[in-house]
Design a protein around this motif. Structure first.
Motif, mmCIF file in Angstrom:
data_model
loop_
_atom_site.group_PDB
_atom_site.id
_atom_site.type_symbol
_atom_site.label_atom_id
_atom_site.label_comp_id
_atom_site.label_asym_id
_atom_site.label_seq_id
_atom_site.Cartn_x
_atom_site.Cartn_y
_atom_site.Cartn_z
ATOM 1 N N CYS A 243 53.528 39.088 39.956
ATOM 2 C CA CYS A 243 54.022 38.123 38.952
ATOM 3 C C CYS A 243 55.452 37.691 39.269
ATOM 4 O O CYS A 243 55.765 36.496 39.280
ATOM 5 C CB CYS A 243 54.011 38.746 37.555
ATOM 6 S SG CYS A 243 52.369 39.020 36.891
ATOM 7 N N ASP B 6 52.034 29.626 33.715
ATOM 8 C CA ASP B 6 50.561 29.570 33.809
ATOM 9 C C ASP B 6 50.102 30.399 35.003
ATOM 10 O O ASP B 6 49.106 31.128 34.926
ATOM 11 C CB ASP B 6 50.081 28.125 34.000
ATOM 12 C CG ASP B 6 50.085 27.340 32.686
ATOM 13 O OD1 ASP B 6 50.084 27.960 31.610
ATOM 14 O OD2 ASP B 6 50.076 26.092 32.758
ATOM 15 N N ALA B 7 50.826 30.267 36.125
ATOM 16 C CA ALA B 7 50.453 31.008 37.338
ATOM 17 C C ALA B 7 50.587 32.511 37.106
ATOM 18 O O ALA B 7 49.733 33.298 37.537
ATOM 19 C CB ALA B 7 51.330 30.566 38.510
ATOM 20 N N SER C 153 47.672 33.707 35.161
ATOM 21 C CA SER C 153 46.473 33.878 36.005
ATOM 22 C C SER C 153 46.518 35.205 36.746
ATOM 23 O O SER C 153 45.492 35.869 36.898
ATOM 24 C CB SER C 153 46.366 32.743 37.027
ATOM 25 O OG SER C 153 46.263 31.530 36.353
ATOM 26 N N GLU D 140 45.685 37.912 34.227
ATOM 27 C CA GLU D 140 44.270 37.893 33.846
ATOM 28 C C GLU D 140 43.388 38.401 34.973
ATOM 29 O O GLU D 140 42.413 39.121 34.736
ATOM 30 C CB GLU D 140 43.860 36.484 33.419
ATOM 31 C CG GLU D 140 44.392 36.161 32.030
ATOM 32 C CD GLU D 140 44.381 34.679 31.694
ATOM 33 O OE1 GLU D 140 43.425 33.985 32.084
ATOM 34 O OE2 GLU D 140 45.333 34.220 31.042
ATOM 35 N N ALA D 141 43.741 38.046 36.210
ATOM 36 C CA ALA D 141 42.962 38.526 37.366
ATOM 37 C C ALA D 141 43.020 40.050 37.458
ATOM 38 O O ALA D 141 42.097 40.689 37.979
ATOM 39 C CB ALA D 141 43.493 37.885 38.648
ATOM 40 N N THR E 197 47.571 25.048 27.937
ATOM 41 C CA THR E 197 48.321 25.572 29.087
ATOM 42 C C THR E 197 49.805 25.262 28.917
ATOM 43 O O THR E 197 50.181 24.314 28.216
ATOM 44 C CB THR E 197 47.847 24.919 30.412
ATOM 45 O OG1 THR E 197 48.093 23.515 30.310
ATOM 46 C CG2 THR E 197 46.380 25.177 30.680
#
Ligand code: AMP
Ligand code: MG
Length: 338
Positions: free
Chosen positions: A63, A185-186, A189, A192-193, A284
């Protein structure tokens, strides 16, 4: 569009920034990670609640690396990034990273949806107004006209092999209005992954939330009035969305004692007037970020017409007239709680 005047706001010039209001602690078996670092000239906080089997160190490393990367490559002022390369050599075509190609595609889509109120090619005008403010006098008409003529998102061409070309010589881009939204947002992701379902990412006013605070309650996001620092106007209880506030209160130019917004209307070449704060909720963060900037340009009436035409996007707009502060919001903006 609903229009109300908030009596508590009339006294002073009010604007909003977002802040995270502490939630109550409850036991869920989830563990908490919370850390703040500095990117995009602001504080970025990642807070999440994760199950014990999550590889939290590796996930968080990814992150922070993502934030570092976006911060470096998308800053128009940094000579090393792709944005600077596009601004220097864009007329001849520049091959860019997947992230930069994607964000520019999205940027153009937001320009189309906002009738050009949002436009990442507005940078020559931003620079012109910044230079004028430094010199203490308004920009020359000829310079304004020249800058306005090179501005236009339609000048961005997407060519093969992730090549960006700027069709108009002198055209320049800046991603400041959406880079933070794109970045969080990235980060979302990445989380969440890794199977993390409950998180809040706060990049100085751009917030993305998912799941629940401590796995239990919605996230409380306060919209505060920075000119009365301790005054929280409203608290939003949100989940699975993003919220951004764009305002004239932190960054603005002063020329001849008059205050000018840092948001420029690409169609007139002049800083927007009247809107002092726009808070947008969207699915988003990049959308919330882009629409917040666009609504500043469009003003409450046209801005809320746009917002009401979009699914799952809501806005709260504060305007300042010579004698009053007006607050208006889109049809389904969550009802306020203090
Ligand atoms: P934000 O803080 O998200 O409102 O974005 C502010 C930045 O967006 C400014 O510093 C400018 O570089 C850029 N900007 C100003 N006006 C516009 C506009 N109309 N469309 C897109 N970006 C803009
Ligand atoms: Mg923005």
């Amino acid at each position: 569009m609903r229009k109300t005047i908030m009596p508590s706001l009339i006294k002073g010039v009010a604007a909003a920034v977002l802040l995270v209001v502490a939630g109550c602690a409850q036991r869920t078996g989830l563990q908490e990670y919370k850390q703040t670092r500095t990117y995009f000239d602001t504080f970025v906080t990642i807070q999440c609640f994760y199950a014990a089997d999550t590889d939290i160190d590796r996930t968080m490393e990814k992150c922070w690396q993502k934030l570092e990367g976006v911060n470096k490559t998308m800053n128009a002022e940094s000579p090393l990034g792709y944005v600077s390369r596009i601004n220097e050599f864009g007329f001849y075509g520049v091959q860019v990273s997947e992230d930069v190609y994607t964000i520019l595609k999205e940027a153009v889509a937001f320009s189309e949806r906002t009738g050009g109120a949002f436009d990442v090619t507005v940078y020559p005008l931003v620079r012109l107004w910044r230079t004028a403010a430094e010199a203490g006098s308004l920009p020359e008409e000829a310079a304004l006209l020249h800058a306005k003529n090179v501005v236009g998102y339609r000048h961005i061409l997407f060519e093969e092999d992730r090549t960006i070309r700027l069709e108009s010589e002198g055209a320049k881009i800046a991603l400041g209005a959406i880079a933070k939204g794109f970045a969080i947002d990235a980060v979302g992701s990445v989380l969440e992954a890794a199977g993390i379902e409950h998180y809040l990412i706060d990049a100085g006013g751009d917030i993305r939330v998912r799941g629940k605070n401590r796995g239990k309650t919605r996230w409380n996001i306060g919209i505060r009035d920075p000119r009365k620092k301790d005054h929280v106007m409203t608290v939003l209880q949100l989940t699975d969305c993003a919220v951004t506030t764009s305002g004239d209160y932190e960054r603005f130019y002063t020329i001849d004692g008059k205050r000018y917004s840092h948001i420029i209307n690409p169609l007139t070449g002049y800083p927007q007037e009247r809107v002092i704060s726009a808070t947008v909720i969207a699915p988003t963060a990049i959308a919330a970020d882009a629409y917040a900037t666009a609504v500043m340009v469009l003003g409450a009436e046209k801005g809320l017409e746009l917002i009401d035409s979009l699914d799952n996007v809501e806005a709260l707009i504060i305007e300042q007239t010579p004698d009053q502060t007006l607050t208006s919001h889109s049809q389904n903006f969550p009802t306020h709680k203090k």
